[in-house]
Design a protein around this motif. Sequence first.
Motif, mmCIF file in Angstrom:
data_model
loop_
_atom_site.group_PDB
_atom_site.id
_atom_site.type_symbol
_atom_site.label_atom_id
_atom_site.label_comp_id
_atom_site.label_asym_id
_atom_site.label_seq_id
_atom_site.Cartn_x
_atom_site.Cartn_y
_atom_site.Cartn_z
ATOM 1 N N PRO A 1 0.823 -1.208 0.000
ATOM 2 C CA PRO A 1 0.000 0.000 0.000
ATOM 3 C C PRO A 1 0.858 1.259 0.000
ATOM 4 N N GLN A 2 0.279 2.321 -0.526
ATOM 5 C CA GLN A 2 0.914 3.639 -0.516
ATOM 6 C C GLN A 2 -0.096 4.634 0.043
ATOM 7 N N ILE A 3 0.385 5.740 0.598
ATOM 8 C CA ILE A 3 -0.524 6.747 1.145
ATOM 9 C C ILE A 3 0.041 8.138 0.896
ATOM 10 N N ALA A 4 -0.862 9.098 0.692
ATOM 11 C CA ALA A 4 -0.482 10.501 0.526
ATOM 12 C C ALA A 4 -1.474 11.349 1.304
ATOM 13 N N MET A 5 -1.017 12.509 1.775
ATOM 14 C CA MET A 5 -1.880 13.394 2.559
ATOM 15 C C MET A 5 -1.638 14.831 2.142
ATOM 16 N N ASP A 6 -2.706 15.641 2.120
ATOM 17 C CA ASP A 6 -2.532 17.063 1.824
ATOM 18 C C ASP A 6 -2.416 17.847 3.130
ATOM 19 N N GLY A 7 -2.299 19.169 3.035
ATOM 20 C CA GLY A 7 -2.138 20.011 4.216
ATOM 21 C C GLY A 7 -3.387 20.143 5.066
ATOM 22 N N ASN A 8 -4.530 19.622 4.585
ATOM 23 C CA ASN A 8 -5.789 19.690 5.340
ATOM 24 C C ASN A 8 -6.170 18.354 5.964
ATOM 25 N N VAL A 9 -5.223 17.429 6.039
ATOM 26 C CA VAL A 9 -5.380 16.102 6.640
ATOM 27 C C VAL A 9 -6.326 15.206 5.844
ATOM 28 N N ASN A 10 -6.562 15.528 4.564
ATOM 29 C CA ASN A 10 -7.251 14.599 3.674
ATOM 30 C C ASN A 10 -6.192 13.649 3.129
ATOM 31 N N ALA A 11 -6.594 12.445 2.754
ATOM 32 C CA ALA A 11 -5.604 11.463 2.331
ATOM 33 C C ALA A 11 -6.144 10.540 1.251
ATOM 34 N N PHE A 12 -5.233 9.897 0.535
ATOM 35 C CA PHE A 12 -5.536 8.820 -0.401
ATOM 36 C C PHE A 12 -4.638 7.646 -0.065
ATOM 37 N N SER A 13 -5.182 6.460 -0.185
ATOM 38 C CA SER A 13 -4.391 5.248 -0.068
ATOM 39 C C SER A 13 -4.575 4.447 -1.346
ATOM 40 N N GLY A 14 -3.523 3.792 -1.820
ATOM 41 C CA GLY A 14 -3.585 2.943 -3.004
ATOM 42 C C GLY A 14 -2.949 1.596 -2.722
ATOM 43 N N TRP A 15 -3.458 0.536 -3.326
ATOM 44 C CA TRP A 15 -2.925 -0.815 -3.123
ATOM 45 C C TRP A 15 -3.365 -1.716 -4.261
ATOM 46 N N ARG A 16 -2.807 -2.935 -4.327
ATOM 47 C CA ARG A 16 -3.263 -3.936 -5.290
ATOM 48 C C ARG A 16 -3.976 -5.046 -4.530
ATOM 49 N N GLN A 17 -4.954 -5.618 -5.202
ATOM 50 C CA GLN A 17 -5.774 -6.637 -4.548
ATOM 51 C C GLN A 17 -6.396 -7.539 -5.610
ATOM 52 N N LYS A 18 -6.563 -8.805 -5.286
ATOM 53 C CA LYS A 18 -7.189 -9.736 -6.221
ATOM 54 C C LYS A 18 -8.672 -9.415 -6.324
ATOM 55 N N TYR A 19 -9.208 -9.525 -7.550
ATOM 56 C CA TYR A 19 -10.595 -9.175 -7.814
ATOM 57 C C TYR A 19 -11.153 -10.151 -8.841
ATOM 58 N N THR A 20 -12.393 -10.590 -8.628
ATOM 59 C CA THR A 20 -13.064 -11.456 -9.592
ATOM 60 C C THR A 20 -14.096 -10.630 -10.336
ATOM 61 N N TYR A 21 -13.936 -10.554 -11.658
ATOM 62 C CA TYR A 21 -14.853 -9.775 -12.473
ATOM 63 C C TYR A 21 -16.173 -10.524 -12.638
ATOM 64 N N PRO A 22 -17.301 -9.891 -12.267
ATOM 65 C CA PRO A 22 -18.597 -10.556 -12.330
ATOM 66 C C PRO A 22 -18.990 -11.009 -13.731
ATOM 67 N N SER A 23 -18.626 -10.222 -14.756
ATOM 68 C CA SER A 23 -19.063 -10.550 -16.116
ATOM 69 C C SER A 23 -18.356 -11.773 -16.698
ATOM 70 N N SER A 24 -17.097 -11.981 -16.318
ATOM 71 C CA SER A 24 -16.330 -13.071 -16.917
ATOM 72 C C SER A 24 -15.943 -14.165 -15.937
ATOM 73 N N GLY A 25 -15.993 -13.853 -14.649
ATOM 74 C CA GLY A 25 -15.530 -14.800 -13.644
ATOM 75 C C GLY A 25 -14.015 -14.839 -13.543
ATOM 76 N N TYR A 26 -13.328 -14.002 -14.349
ATOM 77 C CA TYR A 26 -11.869 -13.950 -14.324
ATOM 78 C C TYR A 26 -11.406 -13.337 -13.006
ATOM 79 N N SER A 27 -10.364 -13.903 -12.445
ATOM 80 C CA SER A 27 -9.814 -13.393 -11.200
ATOM 81 C C SER A 27 -8.375 -12.956 -11.430
ATOM 82 N N GLY A 28 -8.066 -11.731 -11.091
ATOM 83 C CA GLY A 28 -6.711 -11.209 -11.253
ATOM 84 C C GLY A 28 -6.501 -10.017 -10.340
ATOM 85 N N TYR A 29 -5.279 -9.520 -10.312
ATOM 86 C CA TYR A 29 -4.957 -8.383 -9.454
ATOM 87 C C TYR A 29 -5.233 -7.061 -10.172
#
Length: 191
Positions: free
Chosen positions: A1-29
């Motif tokens: 995971p990664q995280i960033a914050m601005d001067g007003n204490v708002n933040a974003f976090s980013g990461w990778r995660q496995k996901y199964t696509y409902p339309s195809s049933g394919y599972s990938g990151y």
Amino acid sequence: PQIAMDGNVNAFSGWRQKYTYPSSGYSGYVGWANRYVAGTGAGTGWGTAEIITDGYLDSGFPPLFAQIAMDANGNAIAVWEQFDPGSFGNNNISSIWANRYTAGVGWGTAQLIENNADLASAPQIGFDANGNALVVWTQRSWSLYYVWANRYTAVTGWGTEVQIETAADAYPPQIAVDAAGNALAVWTRSN
């Protein structure tokens, strides 16, 4: 995971995660991000996580989040290294991608920000006070590694990638950008 914050204490976090696509049933990151809004009223705290990478990916070649950064106005850009689906079966080919979050609008569409046909890795990003950003990464050319960069401007979007280091065997760069948009990049070079 990664995280960033601005001067007003708002933040974003980013990461990778496995996901199964409902339309195809394919599972990938895939790459995800979530936004934190500071305050005490309705709509504060963590929001709903969203997929911000483009399409589904082979589980053997997940997106590698390198960084997520915010500017002073609550905009964010996430950058990552991603397997190039045009070269399936060759895990030595990857590209640098980015997605921008615009305050009040949300995430845009993932964009390829470099067009070289070899391994691109370890992107890093810096923002200035006006919402402009600069990304640097390591780019392989045959068996040698160089440092490349691309600039995002709030007015025109992404520019064209530029090689900023010409001696061979340069390794993962770091970057810092000041409020006026001046930047300094450093890296290790084998000699």
